[in-house]
Motif scaffolding. Structure first.
Motif, PDB file in Angstrom:
ATOM      1  N   GLY A 292       0.614  -1.225   0.032  1.00  0.00           N
ATOM      2  CA  GLY A 292      -0.079  -0.081   0.102  1.00  0.00           C
ATOM      3  C   GLY A 292       0.920   1.424   0.028  1.00  0.00           C
ATOM      4  N   ASP A 293       0.268   2.517   0.178  1.00  0.00           N
ATOM      5  CA  ASP A 293       0.988   3.533  -0.015  1.00  0.00           C
ATOM      6  C   ASP A 293       1.575   4.068   1.288  1.00  0.00           C
ATOM      7  OD1 ASP A 293      -0.123   4.228  -2.523  1.00  0.00           O
ATOM      8  OD2 ASP A 293      -2.033   5.320  -1.734  1.00  0.00           O
ATOM      9  N   LYS A 294       1.155   3.269   2.304  1.00  0.00           N
ATOM     10  CA  LYS A 294       1.615   3.456   3.900  1.00  0.00           C
ATOM     11  C   LYS A 294       2.478   2.298   4.200  1.00  0.00           C
ATOM     12  CE  LYS A 294       0.207   5.057   8.411  1.00  0.00           C
ATOM     13  NZ  LYS A 294      -1.123   4.891   9.160  1.00  0.00           N
ATOM     14  N   PRO A 295       3.664   2.357   5.063  1.00  0.00           N
ATOM     15  CA  PRO A 295       4.543   1.218   5.062  1.00  0.00           C
ATOM     16  C   PRO A 295       3.807   0.158   5.872  1.00  0.00           C
ATOM     17  CG  PRO A 295       5.420   3.260   5.664  1.00  0.00           C
ATOM     18  CD  PRO A 295       4.140   3.724   5.454  1.00  0.00           C
ATOM     19  N   ALA A 296       4.148  -1.087   5.773  1.00  0.00           N
ATOM     20  CA  ALA A 296       3.564  -2.254   6.405  1.00  0.00           C
ATOM     21  C   ALA A 296       4.889  -2.896   6.912  1.00  0.00           C
ATOM     22  CB  ALA A 296       2.915  -3.157   5.071  1.00  0.00           C
ATOM     23  N   ALA A 297       4.466  -3.441   7.936  1.00  0.00           N
ATOM     24  CA  ALA A 297       5.301  -4.175   8.942  1.00  0.00           C
ATOM     25  C   ALA A 297       5.275  -5.746   8.718  1.00  0.00           C
ATOM     26  CB  ALA A 297       5.207  -3.858  10.487  1.00  0.00           C
ATOM     27  N   LEU A 298       6.402  -6.429   8.103  1.00  0.00           N
ATOM     28  CA  LEU A 298       6.373  -7.653   8.233  1.00  0.00           C
ATOM     29  C   LEU A 298       7.375  -8.358   9.305  1.00  0.00           C
ATOM     30  CD1 LEU A 298       7.056  -9.601   4.815  1.00  0.00           C
ATOM     31  CD2 LEU A 298       8.095 -10.514   6.886  1.00  0.00           C
ATOM     32  N   LEU A 299       6.810  -8.980  10.108  1.00  0.00           N
ATOM     33  CA  LEU A 299       7.460  -9.431  11.264  1.00  0.00           C
ATOM     34  C   LEU A 299       7.792 -11.171  11.333  1.00  0.00           C
ATOM     35  CD1 LEU A 299       5.581  -7.245  14.096  1.00  0.00           C
ATOM     36  CD2 LEU A 299       7.834  -6.426  12.589  1.00  0.00           C
ATOM     37  N   PRO A 300       8.898 -11.587  10.656  1.00  0.00           N
ATOM     38  CA  PRO A 300       8.968 -12.980  10.758  1.00  0.00           C
ATOM     39  C   PRO A 300       9.322 -13.343  12.101  1.00  0.00           C
ATOM     40  CG  PRO A 300      10.745 -12.031   9.750  1.00  0.00           C
ATOM     41  CD  PRO A 300       9.770 -10.811  10.206  1.00  0.00           C
ATOM     42  N   GLY A 301       8.954 -14.683  12.641  1.00  0.00           N
ATOM     43  CA  GLY A 301       9.366 -15.229  13.994  1.00  0.00           C
ATOM     44  C   GLY A 301      10.580 -16.214  13.580  1.00  0.00           C
ATOM     45  N   LEU A 302      11.282 -16.444  14.574  1.00  0.00           N
ATOM     46  CA  LEU A 302      12.519 -17.162  14.479  1.00  0.00           C
ATOM     47  C   LEU A 302      12.293 -18.679  14.149  1.00  0.00           C
ATOM     48  CD1 LEU A 302      14.695 -16.076  17.446  1.00  0.00           C
ATOM     49  CD2 LEU A 302      14.898 -15.428  15.077  1.00  0.00           C
ATOM     50  N   SER A 303      10.810 -19.036  14.010  1.00  0.00           N
ATOM     51  CA  SER A 303      10.569 -20.347  13.715  1.00  0.00           C
ATOM     52  C   SER A 303      10.978 -20.631  12.084  1.00  0.00           C
ATOM     53  CB  SER A 303       9.169 -20.494  13.703  1.00  0.00           C
ATOM     54  OG  SER A 303       8.369 -19.700  13.120  1.00  0.00           O
ATOM     55  N   LEU A 304      10.690 -19.764  11.328  1.00  0.00           N
ATOM     56  CA  LEU A 304      11.058 -19.579   9.875  1.00  0.00           C
ATOM     57  C   LEU A 304      12.542 -19.831   9.528  1.00  0.00           C
ATOM     58  CD1 LEU A 304       8.997 -16.429   8.568  1.00  0.00           C
ATOM     59  CD2 LEU A 304       8.172 -18.617   8.601  1.00  0.00           C
ATOM     60  N   GLN A 305      13.516 -19.477  10.233  1.00  0.00           N
ATOM     61  CA  GLN A 305      14.438 -19.814  10.031  1.00  0.00           C
ATOM     62  C   GLN A 305      15.230 -21.017  10.685  1.00  0.00           C
ATOM     63  OE1 GLN A 305      17.504 -18.527  12.513  1.00  0.00           O
ATOM     64  NE2 GLN A 305      15.769 -19.328  13.790  1.00  0.00           N
ATOM     65  N   ARG A 306      14.525 -21.692  11.596  1.00  0.00           N
ATOM     66  CA  ARG A 306      14.695 -22.971  11.925  1.00  0.00           C
ATOM     67  C   ARG A 306      14.180 -24.227  11.097  1.00  0.00           C
ATOM     68  NH1 ARG A 306      14.033 -20.443  17.280  1.00  0.00           N
ATOM     69  NH2 ARG A 306      12.011 -21.186  17.214  1.00  0.00           N
ATOM     70  N   ALA A 307      14.643 -24.138   9.938  1.00  0.00           N
ATOM     71  CA  ALA A 307      14.215 -24.867   8.734  1.00  0.00           C
ATOM     72  C   ALA A 307      15.070 -24.801   7.701  1.00  0.00           C
ATOM     73  CB  ALA A 307      12.792 -24.570   8.293  1.00  0.00           C
ATOM     74  N   LEU A 308      14.988 -26.284   6.926  1.00  0.00           N
ATOM     75  CA  LEU A 308      16.331 -26.234   5.929  1.00  0.00           C
ATOM     76  C   LEU A 308      15.699 -25.318   4.958  1.00  0.00           C
ATOM     77  CD1 LEU A 308      16.132 -30.147   5.421  1.00  0.00           C
ATOM     78  CD2 LEU A 308      18.051 -28.763   6.416  1.00  0.00           C
TER      79      LEU A 308
END
Length: 684
Positions: A292-308
């Motif tokens: 969108g026109d205004k910033p959006a926050a994407l907050l990944p948890g650490l679970s995503l990087q604890r994977a192949l």
């Protein structure tokens, strides 16, 4: 009743401003600090501290094992006898044959820091072998310096109140807090009507926390969704690739991979939908929320990087936020790891003394079992464990037990008879945070003061005192203590701090950074020439020769989740709300609040003739465990879930790490505990 500021310094990514109520020399209640700022809030683990502190199973004497490892046959011994046994065994081996494990029990303390104190002591012994890296976040810790030139990547959570929308991706802040403000800020975001999308294989309480929308996703397919969102960014903002030349390198190559120029496969929403199970229209809605026109926050948890493939997924998340125009702006985020991260308040801390000898923490058991025959530098013989419960928390429990069985000697500092303590030869009883004075660092831009409010039980010592005593026996007490008392250490740390009014700091119980609210890399995005990053190019490097030289993929290749006909289900092992990893697993009131059942989708269960409440066997290529099943609508098909941190007794089962593999991610050598293929059945 006396009231004093205290703070947990546990491994929950937080640090909290709490107040201890003392009556007749006993801790009777812990509540939120009345001086706290608007969004600060403690958690149930801190509030229940009186029950934990005075629990009947607390260790109050050194214990020596007299039965087999893993059993409960121990006898109390004097401190002198315990010290003599430790001294004798440490002098019997060469220093690098001693491996340090643990370190997360009090990982945020300036003085009483379990990791720093153990490293300091063992380095003065002559040297040691360390466990390198971090079970929680090794992938982001490894890759962020290649991307940004620093590990300090994140977001000041208060800034999401200026977001157009919030994406919580594999991030469950209701249970894994990431700062004492995160829950309350996201609750406020929901109250304000900021749209929130929660991407997770399970419908967690975080959906209600932010009044959000649950988007169920098959475990291990997150990179397909990220690639599709990146693909849509390229379609919507084709000119932005050239605009990003000021800030990044490698983004054109990432775009070539996503559009199919590299391998002939366009990473489209249709492909993502087929892999993830997310409807195509939902993928487009997510894209609109980010673009969108205004910033959006994407907050990944650490679970995503604890994977192949976690390394490549992190690169894709950063690409998305760059292309969507959300990086470096208040209300947006950089996409590369969510720690509620503000630069730390400046204050002193004890020097931890590093070593050149180290093994990846995710493979430490292999180093012990294989020794020099496996290509490791030293044959390990002694385990020194402070602030860790590796029998429960390491991947591949069966292998970890074998490593403990092979050890010639194991020392553990502990408060309770944990599974790891039962595999030790000497257990030394240690104090808890209300029984010692400390400063507590936090990622949220706070420094907390924790006063000693009660005395430890007779026979209990702090980790600092134990290492001071042992240093005296081994001839380096002066080097270890530098001639300082604990009070002098704390005074010195505060003298080196940014805090002007120390008396006021101790009265309030915390100091808040002047940098809040903080936006990561805002100066760089304003003027990259004046404020370059500490990468070779001075820019964000989505593709780099340095990363490739350590074995990284040139392109952010998509990782297929592993399943087959024998193990057709994917298992996730989330953190529990009412434990910190496995800490407090024996506290009855907390256990009553904790769901330790095995979650399973109703349709998957029906195919296997499994009913709600059945005892089931969960098996992976690594082993099996048993438990009680709960049938849920709130978990996607093909997925099984059970919380990590269960304390098993002896060789009995229930711990999900009987199922996990310690084969690491590459090249980060990180944990991949969310890449688990399993089958669930009724007991044979």
């Amino acid at each position: 009743m006396e009231r004093y500021p205290v703070s947990c310094n546990k491994d929950c990514g937080a640090g909290c401003a709490l107040e201890a109520h003392i009556e007749d020399g006993r801790l009777v209640k812990v509540v939120d600090n009345p001086n706290r700022t608007r969004f600060m809030q403690g958690c149930v683990k801190g509030y229940r501290m009186p029950e934990i502190l005075y629990h009947g199973e607390r260790l109050t004497s050194p214990m020596k094992r007299v039965g087999p490892r893993g059993g409960e046959e121990f006898v109390p011994v004097s401190w002198d006898e315990a010290y003599s046994l430790i001294e004798e065994r440490l002098l019997r081996v060469t220093p690098p044959q001693v491996i340090r494990i643990g370190g997360s029990g009090s990982c945020r303390g300036a003085l009483h820091n379990t990791g720093s104190l153990t490293k300091r002591f063992l380095s003065l012994l002559g040297d040691y072998t360390d466990t390198r890296g971090n079970y929680s976040c090794e992938v982001v810790d490894f890759i962020n310096p290649y991307l940004f030139g620093t590990r300090a990547v994140g977001i000041d959570v208060r800034t999401v109140l200026d977001s157009s929308s919030i994406i919580l991706w594999g991030f469950n802040p209701r249970d894994t807090r990431f700062g004492c403000e995160t829950e309350q800020v996201l609750r406020e975001a929901g109250t304000q009507g900021i749209p929130c999308h929660v991407i997770d294989p399970r419908h967690t309480d975080s959906v209600e926390l932010c009044r959000g929308e649950w988007i169920g996703i098959r475990p291990g397919t997150d990179s397909y969704l990220a690639a599709a969102l990146g693909y849509l960014c390229i379609e919507r903002f084709p000119g932005r690739l050239n605009e990003l030349d000021r800030f990044a390198i490698g983004h054109h190559e990432v775009a070539d991979y996503l559009t199919g120029k590299v391998d002939g496969i366009a990473k489209t929403p249709e492909l993502a939908s087929a892999r993830t199970g997310i409807p195509i229209e939902t993928i487009y809605q997510l894209f609109e929320a980010l673009a969108g026109d205004k910033p959006a926050a994407l907050l990944p948890g650490l679970s995503l990087q604890r994977a192949l493939g976690g390394e490549n997924l992190q690169r894709l998340l950063v690409f998305i936020q760059l292309m969507a125009g959300n990086a470096g702006k208040r209300g947006g985020s950089i996409g590369g790891g969510q720690w509620n991260q503000v630069p730390k308040v400046r204050a002193g801390a004890i020097d931890s003394r590093t070593t050149a000898n180290g093994v990846p923490v995710n493979r430490w058991a292999d180093a012990f079992l294989e020794g020099r025959a496996g290509g490791y530098a030293h044959e390990l013989k002694v385990i020194y464990n402070v602030g860790g419960n590796f029998i429960t928390q390491s991947s591949d429990t069966t292998k970890v037990k074998k490593a403990f069985m092979k050890a010639e000697f194991v020392v553990t500092h502990e408060m309770f008879m944990t599974p790891t303590a039962r595999y030790s030869d000497i257990i030394l009883p240690v104090a808890m945070f209300p029984e010692r004075e400390d400063l507590c660092f936090a990622n949220s831009g706070h420094l907390f003061y924790s006063r000693q409010v009660v005395e430890p039980p007779a026979g209990v010592k702090t980790d600092l005192q134990i290492f001071t005593d042992l240093s005296g026996r081994l001839g380096f007490r002066e080097a270890f203590t530098e001639g300082k008392t604990p009070e002098q250490w704390i005074s010195g740390f505060l003298a080196d701090s940014e805090i002007d009014d120390i008396a006021r700091f101790k009265e309030l119980g915390f100091h808040e950074s002047e940098l809040k609210p903080f936006v990561a890399f805002s100066d760089f995005f304003t003027d990259p020439g004046t404020f370059p990053l500490e990468t070779p190019s001075g820019k964000i490097e989505l593709v780099s020769e340095a990363y490739e030289s350590v074995g990284g993929d040139r392109y952010p290749l998509l990782q297929e989740p592993y399943t087959d006909s024998s193990y057709p289900l994917a298992m996730v092992t989330p953190h529990p709300r009412n434990r910190i990893h496995s800490q407090h697993a024996h506290i009855e009131s907390l256990n009553r609040l904790q769901d330790d059942t095995i979650w399973m989708n109703l349709e998957d269960a029906s195919e296997r003739k499994i009913s709600h409440g059945d005892t089931v066997r969960v098996e992976s290529p690594n082993g099996y465990t048993v438990g009680t099943v709960s049938l849920k609508h709130e978990i996607v098909r093909g997925t099984v879930s059970t919380c990590q941190g269960f304390w098993h007794r002896g060789d009995s089962l229930g711990d999900c790490n009987h199922l996990t593999s310690d084969v690491s991610t590459s090249p980060a050598n990180g944990s991949r505990t969310h890449t688990i293929a399993v089958e669930v059945s009724l007991p044979r």
